[in-house]
Write a protein that holds these residues in place. Structure first.
Motif, short mmCIF file in Angstrom:
data_model
loop_
_atom_site.label_atom_id
_atom_site.label_comp_id
_atom_site.label_asym_id
_atom_site.label_seq_id
_atom_site.Cartn_x
_atom_site.Cartn_y
_atom_site.Cartn_z
N LYS A 21 0.83 -1.34 0.31
CA LYS A 21 -0.14 0.33 0.06
C LYS A 21 0.62 1.50 -0.09
O LYS A 21 0.55 2.35 -0.75
CB LYS A 21 -0.85 -0.37 0.66
CG LYS A 21 -0.19 0.56 2.75
CD LYS A 21 -1.46 0.02 3.63
CE LYS A 21 -0.97 -0.03 4.86
NZ LYS A 21 0.00 -0.84 5.38
N GLN A 22 2.44 1.20 0.52
CA GLN A 22 3.32 2.30 0.65
C GLN A 22 4.42 2.25 -0.70
O GLN A 22 5.56 3.13 -0.48
CB GLN A 22 3.36 3.04 2.00
CG GLN A 22 2.13 3.13 2.80
CD GLN A 22 3.02 3.89 3.76
OE1 GLN A 22 3.20 4.94 4.17
NE2 GLN A 22 2.80 2.48 5.22
N ILE A 50 -10.82 -1.77 5.31
CA ILE A 50 -9.90 -1.16 4.87
C ILE A 50 -9.93 0.62 4.81
O ILE A 50 -8.11 0.78 5.16
CB ILE A 50 -9.08 -2.20 3.66
CG1 ILE A 50 -8.77 -3.79 3.55
CG2 ILE A 50 -8.08 -1.44 2.63
CD1 ILE A 50 -8.46 -4.45 2.73
N ALA A 51 -10.66 0.18 4.02
CA ALA A 51 -10.69 1.41 3.88
C ALA A 51 -10.67 2.35 5.81
O ALA A 51 -9.60 4.23 5.09
CB ALA A 51 -12.00 2.64 3.06
N LYS A 52 -11.04 2.93 6.43
CA LYS A 52 -11.37 2.98 7.49
C LYS A 52 -10.03 2.35 8.12
O LYS A 52 -8.97 3.93 9.23
CB LYS A 52 -11.97 2.28 8.70
CG LYS A 52 -13.51 2.40 7.85
CD LYS A 52 -14.87 1.64 9.01
CE LYS A 52 -16.59 1.81 8.27
NZ LYS A 52 -16.54 1.27 9.60
N ILE A 57 -3.24 7.13 6.71
CA ILE A 57 -2.02 7.07 6.79
C ILE A 57 -1.08 7.80 5.92
O ILE A 57 0.40 8.58 6.20
CB ILE A 57 -1.72 5.38 6.11
CG1 ILE A 57 -2.55 5.12 7.40
CG2 ILE A 57 -0.46 5.25 5.66
CD1 ILE A 57 -2.54 3.15 6.63
N SER A 58 -1.04 8.03 4.40
CA SER A 58 -0.54 9.36 3.70
C SER A 58 -1.69 9.19 2.57
O SER A 58 -2.26 9.08 2.83
CB SER A 58 0.49 8.46 2.65
OG SER A 58 0.18 7.87 2.07
N ALA A 63 -5.51 7.90 -2.15
CA ALA A 63 -5.91 7.75 -3.56
C ALA A 63 -6.35 6.26 -3.16
O ALA A 63 -6.46 6.50 -4.46
CB ALA A 63 -4.65 8.38 -3.74
N ILE A 64 -5.86 5.03 -3.26
CA ILE A 64 -6.02 4.31 -3.21
C ILE A 64 -6.87 3.92 -2.53
O ILE A 64 -7.61 3.39 -3.68
CB ILE A 64 -4.18 3.39 -2.76
CG1 ILE A 64 -3.19 3.00 -3.31
CG2 ILE A 64 -4.85 1.28 -2.40
CD1 ILE A 64 -2.12 2.52 -2.38
#
Length: 199
Positions: A21-22, A50-52, A57-58, A63-64
């Motif tokens: 994810k990063q 997952i959205a929550k 985080i960044s 955006a993801i």
């Protein structure tokens, strides 16, 4: 290519998405978002959770999850709308009209409407429209198109003009007859008008 057992239970792929994810690569992050969108079609709660967990985080993870939630947003899924603070209280639609309620295959259907934020504070407004395409069997198939998502100042009123193309493409076949076009505000379908598609 779809993988049936992952569609049935995506649990085994979630740690991979977590690890990526990063990632430094935008291509990889976009792939993570596309995977989330695929998962959302069968397991919406997994993506909502997952959205929550990833929110804040960044900018990249934000955006993801936004891109990964696009199907849920188009479906007007209550939990994801709430996550993004999208509700239609005090957001009014008016003056919705079709310029001409008949359109030829190959032409465009022009339409317009007005949106007003009657709330005493700024509000986020997601505007979409849906076309109810007539299928060969006579039933209609709904497809949602995004117009915009932006902040509306308190009391602000916005006029919107759009056109939907009915140009023949390989992925869609048009069937003449009655169709409908609807305006959607923050996931809530507000008003629907009929139009005729002709050869």
């Amino acid at each position: 290519m779809g993988i049936p057992y992952l569609k049935k239970d995506p649990t085994s792929i979630l740690p991979i998405l977590e690890n990526l994810k990063q990632d430094d690569s935008e291509y990889v992050r976009r792939s993570v978002a596309n995977s989330l969108n695929d998962i959302a079609k069968d397991h919406p709660q997994v993506v909502i959770d997952i959205a929550k967990n990833w929110t804040g985080i960044s900018a990249d993870t934000d955006a993801i999850i936004k891109h990964g939630s696009r199907t849920l947003l188009k479906q007007g899924h209550t939990a994801i709308l709430k996550h993004y603070g999208l509700d239609d209280d005090g957001i009014l639609l008016s003056n919705f009209k079709l310029v001409v309620p008949t359109v030829k295959i190959g032409d465009r259907l022009h339409f317009s409407f007005t949106v007003k934020n009657q709330n005493p504070r700024e509000r986020k407004v997601r505007l979409e429209y849906a076309v109810y395409y007539k299928k060969q069997n006579g039933q209609n198939n709904k497809k949602v198109y995004k117009i915009s998502e932006r902040q509306y100042l308190a009391g602000s009123e916005i006029n919107v003009n759009r056109a939907q193309k009915f140009v023949l493409i390989t992925t869609r076949k048009f069937h003449p007859g009655d169709h409908q076009l609807a305006i959607i505000i923050n996931g809530s379908e507000k008003e629907k008008l009929n139009f005729e598609l002709i050869p």
